[in-house]
Scaffold this motif. Structure first.
Motif, PDB file in Angstrom:
ATOM      1  N   CYS A   8      10.497   9.213   1.522  1.00 13.85           N
ATOM      2  CA  CYS A   8      11.302  10.434   1.401  1.00 13.85           C
ATOM      3  C   CYS A   8      12.139  10.418   0.125  1.00 13.85           C
ATOM      4  CB  CYS A   8      12.212  10.600   2.612  1.00 13.85           C
ATOM      5  SG  CYS A   8      11.333  11.058   4.122  1.00 13.85           S
ATOM      6  N   GLY A   9      12.680   9.238  -0.221  1.00 10.92           N
ATOM      7  CA  GLY A   9      13.437   9.095  -1.459  1.00 10.92           C
ATOM      8  C   GLY A   9      12.577   9.401  -2.671  1.00 10.92           C
ATOM      9  N   TYR A  10      11.338   8.888  -2.657  1.00  5.73           N
ATOM     10  CA  TYR A  10      10.420   9.146  -3.775  1.00  5.73           C
ATOM     11  C   TYR A  10      10.104  10.638  -3.867  1.00  5.73           C
ATOM     12  CZ  TYR A  10       6.104   9.465  -6.425  1.00  5.73           C
ATOM     13  OH  TYR A  10       5.146   9.840  -7.341  1.00  5.73           O
ATOM     14  N   LEU A  11       9.853  11.277  -2.726  1.00  6.57           N
ATOM     15  CA  LEU A  11       9.542  12.706  -2.719  1.00  6.57           C
ATOM     16  C   LEU A  11      10.724  13.527  -3.247  1.00  6.57           C
ATOM     17  CD1 LEU A  11       7.659  13.034   0.698  1.00  6.57           C
ATOM     18  CD2 LEU A  11       6.665  12.886  -1.594  1.00  6.57           C
ATOM     19  N   CYS A  12      11.930  13.091  -2.940  1.00 10.70           N
ATOM     20  CA  CYS A  12      13.122  13.778  -3.468  1.00 10.70           C
ATOM     21  C   CYS A  12      13.201  13.643  -4.986  1.00 10.70           C
ATOM     22  CB  CYS A  12      14.384  13.210  -2.824  1.00 10.70           C
ATOM     23  SG  CYS A  12      14.572  13.618  -1.078  1.00 10.70           S
ATOM     24  N   VAL A  13      12.883  12.452  -5.501  1.00 14.21           N
ATOM     25  CA  VAL A  13      12.878  12.227  -6.952  1.00 14.21           C
ATOM     26  C   VAL A  13      11.849  13.128  -7.624  1.00 14.21           C
ATOM     27  CG1 VAL A  13      12.370  10.545  -8.760  1.00 14.21           C
ATOM     28  CG2 VAL A  13      13.750   9.864  -6.790  1.00 14.21           C
ATOM     29  N   VAL A  14      10.650  13.190  -7.027  1.00 12.61           N
ATOM     30  CA  VAL A  14       9.586  14.042  -7.582  1.00 12.61           C
ATOM     31  C   VAL A  14      10.023  15.503  -7.577  1.00 12.61           C
ATOM     32  CG1 VAL A  14       7.242  14.913  -7.189  1.00 12.61           C
ATOM     33  CG2 VAL A  14       7.712  12.470  -6.991  1.00 12.61           C
ATOM     34  N   ALA A  15      10.630  15.937  -6.472  1.00 13.56           N
ATOM     35  CA  ALA A  15      11.108  17.322  -6.382  1.00 13.56           C
ATOM     36  C   ALA A  15      12.130  17.611  -7.475  1.00 13.56           C
ATOM     37  CB  ALA A  15      11.703  17.580  -4.997  1.00 13.56           C
TER      38      ALA A  15
ATOM     39  N   SER B 236      -1.119  14.796  -3.922  1.00 16.67           N
ATOM     40  CA  SER B 236      -2.315  15.310  -3.254  1.00 16.67           C
ATOM     41  C   SER B 236      -2.661  14.457  -2.030  1.00 16.67           C
ATOM     42  CB  SER B 236      -3.492  15.318  -4.238  1.00 16.67           C
ATOM     43  OG  SER B 236      -3.780  13.993  -4.655  1.00 16.67           O
ATOM     44  N   PRO B 237      -3.601  14.907  -1.182  1.00 17.32           N
ATOM     45  CA  PRO B 237      -3.952  14.166   0.041  1.00 17.32           C
ATOM     46  C   PRO B 237      -4.388  12.720  -0.199  1.00 17.32           C
ATOM     47  CG  PRO B 237      -4.854  16.374   0.134  1.00 17.32           C
ATOM     48  CD  PRO B 237      -4.268  16.218  -1.236  1.00 17.32           C
ATOM     49  N   ARG B 238      -4.959  12.429  -1.358  1.00 15.12           N
ATOM     50  CA  ARG B 238      -5.404  11.056  -1.625  1.00 15.12           C
ATOM     51  C   ARG B 238      -4.245  10.061  -1.538  1.00 15.12           C
ATOM     52  NH1 ARG B 238      -7.957  10.315  -7.210  1.00 15.12           N
ATOM     53  NH2 ARG B 238      -8.811  12.385  -6.863  1.00 15.12           N
ATOM     54  N   TYR B 239      -3.064  10.500  -1.881  1.00  8.85           N
ATOM     55  CA  TYR B 239      -1.888   9.639  -1.753  1.00  8.85           C
ATOM     56  C   TYR B 239      -1.227   9.791  -0.384  1.00  8.85           C
ATOM     57  CZ  TYR B 239      -2.214   8.811  -6.782  1.00  8.85           C
ATOM     58  OH  TYR B 239      -2.652   8.445  -8.023  1.00  8.85           O
ATOM     59  N   ALA B 240      -1.169  11.019   0.105  1.00 12.88           N
ATOM     60  CA  ALA B 240      -0.490  11.270   1.376  1.00 12.88           C
ATOM     61  C   ALA B 240      -1.129  10.497   2.527  1.00 12.88           C
ATOM     62  CB  ALA B 240      -0.502  12.773   1.681  1.00 12.88           C
ATOM     63  N   ILE B 241      -2.461  10.467   2.565  1.00 13.49           N
ATOM     64  CA  ILE B 241      -3.156   9.787   3.666  1.00 13.49           C
ATOM     65  C   ILE B 241      -2.843   8.301   3.669  1.00 13.49           C
ATOM     66  CG2 ILE B 241      -5.425   9.166   4.598  1.00 13.49           C
ATOM     67  CD1 ILE B 241      -6.448  11.863   3.566  1.00 13.49           C
ATOM     68  N   ILE B 242      -2.886   7.674   2.503  1.00 18.48           N
ATOM     69  CA  ILE B 242      -2.665   6.229   2.457  1.00 18.48           C
ATOM     70  C   ILE B 242      -1.212   5.884   2.733  1.00 18.48           C
ATOM     71  CG2 ILE B 242      -2.128   5.814   0.008  1.00 18.48           C
ATOM     72  CD1 ILE B 242      -4.633   3.943   2.269  1.00 18.48           C
ATOM     73  N   TRP B 243      -0.291   6.778   2.382  1.00 16.84           N
ATOM     74  CA  TRP B 243       1.124   6.549   2.729  1.00 16.84           C
ATOM     75  C   TRP B 243       1.312   6.608   4.239  1.00 16.84           C
ATOM     76  CZ3 TRP B 243       2.881  10.409  -1.598  1.00 16.84           C
ATOM     77  CH2 TRP B 243       2.891   9.726  -2.837  1.00 16.84           C
TER      78      TRP B 243
ATOM     79  N   THR C  10       0.819  -1.220   0.000  1.00 19.46           N
ATOM     80  CA  THR C  10       0.000   0.000   0.000  1.00 19.46           C
ATOM     81  C   THR C  10       0.851   1.268   0.000  1.00 19.46           C
ATOM     82  OG1 THR C  10      -0.218  -0.195   2.424  1.00 19.46           O
ATOM     83  CG2 THR C  10      -2.001  -1.076   1.083  1.00 19.46           C
ATOM     84  N   LEU C  11       2.144   1.109   0.084  1.00 17.27           N
ATOM     85  CA  LEU C  11       3.044   2.251  -0.106  1.00 17.27           C
ATOM     86  C   LEU C  11       3.530   2.309  -1.556  1.00 17.27           C
ATOM     87  CD1 LEU C  11       4.884   4.507   1.435  1.00 17.27           C
ATOM     88  CD2 LEU C  11       6.675   2.816   1.016  1.00 17.27           C
ATOM     89  N   LEU C  12       4.004   1.168  -2.051  1.00 18.36           N
ATOM     90  CA  LEU C  12       4.660   1.149  -3.359  1.00 18.36           C
ATOM     91  C   LEU C  12       3.684   1.320  -4.522  1.00 18.36           C
ATOM     92  CD1 LEU C  12       7.258  -1.709  -2.710  1.00 18.36           C
ATOM     93  CD2 LEU C  12       7.647   0.768  -2.696  1.00 18.36           C
ATOM     94  N   ILE C  13       2.544   0.624  -4.481  1.00 20.02           N
ATOM     95  CA  ILE C  13       1.604   0.725  -5.605  1.00 20.02           C
ATOM     96  C   ILE C  13       1.018   2.134  -5.726  1.00 20.02           C
ATOM     97  CG2 ILE C  13      -0.598  -0.118  -6.525  1.00 20.02           C
ATOM     98  CD1 ILE C  13       0.171  -2.885  -5.628  1.00 20.02           C
ATOM     99  N   PRO C  14       0.558   2.762  -4.624  1.00 24.73           N
ATOM    100  CA  PRO C  14       0.146   4.171  -4.748  1.00 24.73           C
ATOM    101  C   PRO C  14       1.289   5.079  -5.196  1.00 24.73           C
ATOM    102  CG  PRO C  14      -0.773   3.240  -2.751  1.00 24.73           C
ATOM    103  CD  PRO C  14       0.193   2.235  -3.289  1.00 24.73           C
ATOM    104  N   MET C  15       2.517   4.720  -4.842  1.00 19.45           N
ATOM    105  CA  MET C  15       3.669   5.510  -5.278  1.00 19.45           C
ATOM    106  C   MET C  15       3.815   5.441  -6.802  1.00 19.45           C
ATOM    107  SD  MET C  15       7.528   5.183  -3.748  1.00 19.45           S
ATOM    108  CE  MET C  15       6.941   5.281  -2.061  1.00 19.45           C
TER     109      MET C  15
END
Length: 277
Positions: free
Chosen positions: A151-158, A120-127, A104-109
């Motif tokens: 955090c690694g994924y968020l850095c990639v997105v940034a 958006s919150p739809r992903y943040a809440i489930i993470w 439930t972390l990787l697939i929403p990622m």
């Protein structure tokens, strides 16, 4: 309308109770550890209500023709159903919790990445839910590892956003539809969060209360047994004292009175002990 809503709720509740009994009914009976039972119930609630939550999410993906989500949501459902199967087979809660939280972390990622790196919150809440599940059912190290992955994924997105790197975006992605559907999705996720974690803590409190009551019953039963024993001894010594008095055996009578006093003192001690507890 109210009657239809009530009937729908009762129908859902009956499905939930039947599913819970079928999946973890036997597993719960194998362990007397209150915390382990609470973790099993939490994992079941998490999986059950997540699967229900995927139905409206899949419906919204079909409306927007989001091809990535239309592929990922069935994959997620299959993994969660597999986790339910693992629970039923008696696999340890920490193993099932790890699989559920990781999926439930990787697939929403993945969904977030191919939907224009949506944060958006739809992903943040489930993470957040996946991290909390790992922390409660596995251990702190696993939760921190999942946090580091996020955090690694968020850095990639940034990095992608700052440098304007072009990536594949799902054909059904629409920022307008995202804004419209966000309130509904967030409400559903928040209800899921409240139900899963709220029920978890209620289960812990309820089971601890039952455990305390059971200990109190056992303690009272032990006190009753000891008091019964003391009173039987007092009754026996009183009869012996009566016989000694009639026969003029004053030494034996005095000994009986001493023992009666001793047994009464012990009985009072048991009663004081019970009052303090």
């Amino acid at each position: 309308m109210a009657k239809q809503f009530r009937n729908a709720w009762l129908f859902t509740k009956s499905i939930y109770l039947s599913s819970e009994k079928a999946v973890i009914g036997n597993v719960l009976q194998r362990t007397e550890d209150t915390y382990e039972q609470a973790k099993l119930r939490l994992i079941f609630d998490y999986l059950f209500f997540y699967i229900l939550l995927l139905c409206p999410v899949m419906f919204m993906a079909m409306i927007s023709q989001n091809q990535v989500n239309m592929v990922l949501i069935p994959c997620m459902a299959c993994i969660l159903l597999g986790c339910l199967s693992l629970l039923r087979k008696g696999v340890a809660a920490r193993v099932v919790g790890l699989v559920a939280s990781a999926s439930t972390l990787l697939i929403p990622m993945i969904s977030s990445f191919f939907n224009n790196q949506d944060l958006s919150p739809r992903y943040a809440i489930i993470w957040v839910m996946s991290i909390l599940l790992a922390y409660i059912t596995v251990n702190l190290r696993t939760a921190l590892t999942i946090c580091a992955t996020l955090c690694g994924y968020l850095c990639v997105v940034a990095y992608i956003k700052i440098n304007g790197i072009t990536t594949y975006v799902s054909s059904g992605y629409s920022s307008t539809f995202l804004l419209i559907s966000n309130p509904v999705t967030v409400i559903l996720y928040m209800l899921f969060l409240i139900r899963a974690l709220g029920q978890y803590y209620r289960n812990i409190i309820s089971m601890e209360q039952q455990r305390t009551m059971e200990k109190q019953k056992q303690h009272l039963s032990l006190i009753n047994q000891n008091l019964t024993k003391q009173f039987l001894l007092v009754k026996g010594f009183s009869r012996s004292g009566k016989s000694a008095f009639m026969n003029g055996e004053m030494e034996l009578l005095e000994a009986c009175f001493t023992e009666i006093e001793k047994q009464c003192g012990s009985a009072i001690g048991y009663l004081n002990e019970a009052q303090e507890d």
